[in-house]
Write a protein that holds these residues in place. Sequence first.
Motif, PDB file in Angstrom:
ATOM      1  N   TYR A 129       0.827  -1.209   0.000  1.00  0.00           N
ATOM      2  CA  TYR A 129       0.000   0.000   0.000  1.00  0.00           C
ATOM      3  C   TYR A 129       0.859   1.256   0.000  1.00  0.00           C
ATOM      4  O   TYR A 129       0.543   2.231  -0.697  1.00  0.00           O
ATOM      5  CB  TYR A 129      -0.939   0.002   1.199  1.00  0.00           C
ATOM      6  CG  TYR A 129      -2.201  -0.797   0.989  1.00  0.00           C
ATOM      7  CD1 TYR A 129      -3.128  -0.427   0.013  1.00  0.00           C
ATOM      8  CD2 TYR A 129      -2.468  -1.935   1.755  1.00  0.00           C
ATOM      9  CE1 TYR A 129      -4.278  -1.161  -0.190  1.00  0.00           C
ATOM     10  CE2 TYR A 129      -3.620  -2.677   1.557  1.00  0.00           C
ATOM     11  CZ  TYR A 129      -4.524  -2.283   0.583  1.00  0.00           C
ATOM     12  OH  TYR A 129      -5.661  -3.019   0.384  1.00  0.00           O
ATOM     13  N   GLY A 133      -2.707  -0.398  -6.705  1.00  0.00           N
ATOM     14  CA  GLY A 133      -3.290   0.563  -7.638  1.00  0.00           C
ATOM     15  C   GLY A 133      -2.670   0.478  -9.015  1.00  0.00           C
ATOM     16  O   GLY A 133      -3.353   0.618 -10.030  1.00  0.00           O
ATOM     17  N   ARG A 134      -1.374   0.218  -9.075  1.00  0.00           N
ATOM     18  CA  ARG A 134      -0.707   0.137 -10.365  1.00  0.00           C
ATOM     19  C   ARG A 134      -1.095  -1.127 -11.114  1.00  0.00           C
ATOM     20  O   ARG A 134      -1.262  -1.116 -12.335  1.00  0.00           O
ATOM     21  CB  ARG A 134       0.797   0.206 -10.156  1.00  0.00           C
ATOM     22  CG  ARG A 134       1.241   1.576  -9.669  1.00  0.00           C
ATOM     23  CD  ARG A 134       2.633   1.569  -9.109  1.00  0.00           C
ATOM     24  NE  ARG A 134       3.620   1.212 -10.119  1.00  0.00           N
ATOM     25  CZ  ARG A 134       4.922   1.110  -9.849  1.00  0.00           C
ATOM     26  NH1 ARG A 134       5.349   1.323  -8.623  1.00  0.00           N
ATOM     27  NH2 ARG A 134       5.758   0.796 -10.805  1.00  0.00           N
ATOM     28  N   ASP A 184       1.875   1.823  -3.393  1.00  0.00           N
ATOM     29  CA  ASP A 184       0.762   1.854  -4.348  1.00  0.00           C
ATOM     30  C   ASP A 184       0.874   0.750  -5.398  1.00  0.00           C
ATOM     31  O   ASP A 184       0.562   0.945  -6.575  1.00  0.00           O
ATOM     32  CB  ASP A 184       0.673   3.221  -5.048  1.00  0.00           C
ATOM     33  CG  ASP A 184      -0.610   3.370  -5.861  1.00  0.00           C
ATOM     34  OD1 ASP A 184      -1.632   2.765  -5.469  1.00  0.00           O
ATOM     35  OD2 ASP A 184      -0.595   4.072  -6.897  1.00  0.00           O
ATOM     36  N   GLN A 187      -5.157   3.811   4.623  1.00  0.00           N
ATOM     37  CA  GLN A 187      -5.926   3.750   3.384  1.00  0.00           C
ATOM     38  C   GLN A 187      -7.417   3.844   3.689  1.00  0.00           C
ATOM     39  O   GLN A 187      -8.199   4.309   2.860  1.00  0.00           O
ATOM     40  CB  GLN A 187      -5.640   2.428   2.649  1.00  0.00           C
ATOM     41  CG  GLN A 187      -4.199   2.198   2.282  1.00  0.00           C
ATOM     42  CD  GLN A 187      -3.696   3.184   1.253  1.00  0.00           C
ATOM     43  OE1 GLN A 187      -4.349   3.403   0.232  1.00  0.00           O
ATOM     44  NE2 GLN A 187      -2.548   3.784   1.512  1.00  0.00           N
ATOM     45  N   ASP A 245     -12.242   6.498  -3.728  1.00  0.00           N
ATOM     46  CA  ASP A 245     -11.525   5.299  -4.130  1.00  0.00           C
ATOM     47  C   ASP A 245     -12.550   4.225  -4.479  1.00  0.00           C
ATOM     48  O   ASP A 245     -13.756   4.420  -4.305  1.00  0.00           O
ATOM     49  CB  ASP A 245     -10.610   4.816  -3.004  1.00  0.00           C
ATOM     50  CG  ASP A 245      -9.405   4.026  -3.512  1.00  0.00           C
ATOM     51  OD1 ASP A 245      -9.462   3.554  -4.666  1.00  0.00           O
ATOM     52  OD2 ASP A 245      -8.432   3.883  -2.765  1.00  0.00           O
TER      53      ASP A 245
END
Length: 374
Positions: A67, A73-74, A70, A348, A260
């Motif tokens: 986290y 997310g990638r 990231d 997060q 998100d």
Amino acid sequence: MSAEGFFRELLAEADIAIDGERPWDLQVRDARAYERILKDGSIGFGEAFMEGWLDCARVDQMAERAYRADLAGRIDRKTALFEAFKARLNPFGARGRSFEIGAHHYDAGNDLFEIMLDRRMIYSCGYWLRAEDIEQAQRDKLELVCRKLQLEPGMRLLDIGCGWGGLAAYAAERFGVSVVGVTVSREQLELGRERCRGLPVELRYQDYRDLDEPFERIVSVGMFEHVGRAHYPAFFAACARCLVPQGLLLLHTVGYPQEDVINPWYDKYVMPGVEFPTVANIADVLPAALRLEHFHTLEGAHYDRTLMAWFERFDGGWDRLAGRYGETFRRMWKLYLQGCAGAFRTEQMRVWQLVLSAGPLPGGYRFGHQVALD
């Protein structure tokens, strides 16, 4: 670059090694996992972990590093727009499907939750301001909630999403109120009624939208995440309809610090249809009949410790669960509990408690975050 090479480089950015010796390093038992993750993102990772293709001693520590860098997310960026669009079409909050989440997650088995949770079976974030174990953390959370609601003997309290009746029983026993609790889980309802026997507590299998009766106080802890953003106005309308003038509503919910989308694996396997709000999502739909009196952020550390305590109890009691649930479930539950702990550890996600009133309160609402708990 090969799929394996890509992931080795990606994980290295978060100080996670493949087949390393540290507890947060990822162990690859089947090389097919690389292509699977590349193709299906977090769903592919989660399924590979459930099937034993991947392993990790401390998923929470791996997730914490992932986290911060990231990585999720990638990997999932290609599906992010689809997930965001799907969230707006989420059907689970609708009246016709509101009971499905109860059947999918909360009806998993009372034996599972009895082993994993504290003795009151509170399935939401504990309050660790002074607590040293999960029993005290949950007791302190219940005390905090009841004091914020300013409960007095003889009041009538509505608990929306009452679970196994732990909060209802605590409020009835300690504060002398009568309680109506509603749930969409038949398993919770059956056991909750047994646990509340002899108390002024009525538990119902009922959708919150069907409520239309007066209460001095309303509480909802850990249920708002299942409402769905499209249905927030209906939720608050039901609360406003049932709350008597100058009554109080306490809403306890997990939320995102900024906009998100839900992790696709979590949405598929753990809690389908869950949506975590932002502060703006809530503020934008509050009706004029409800006034925000108090807002309290419980930092991610509170849920981090709660989730890790749940995992410790779950893991320690697995011998009593293995015959019914099986190895795939054990691995799924580890990824769920420890993975979420890593998310809260890195902020997060957070937990919020909001107190709202039905009309102005004489003298205003007074409450400090650092309430004395005895």
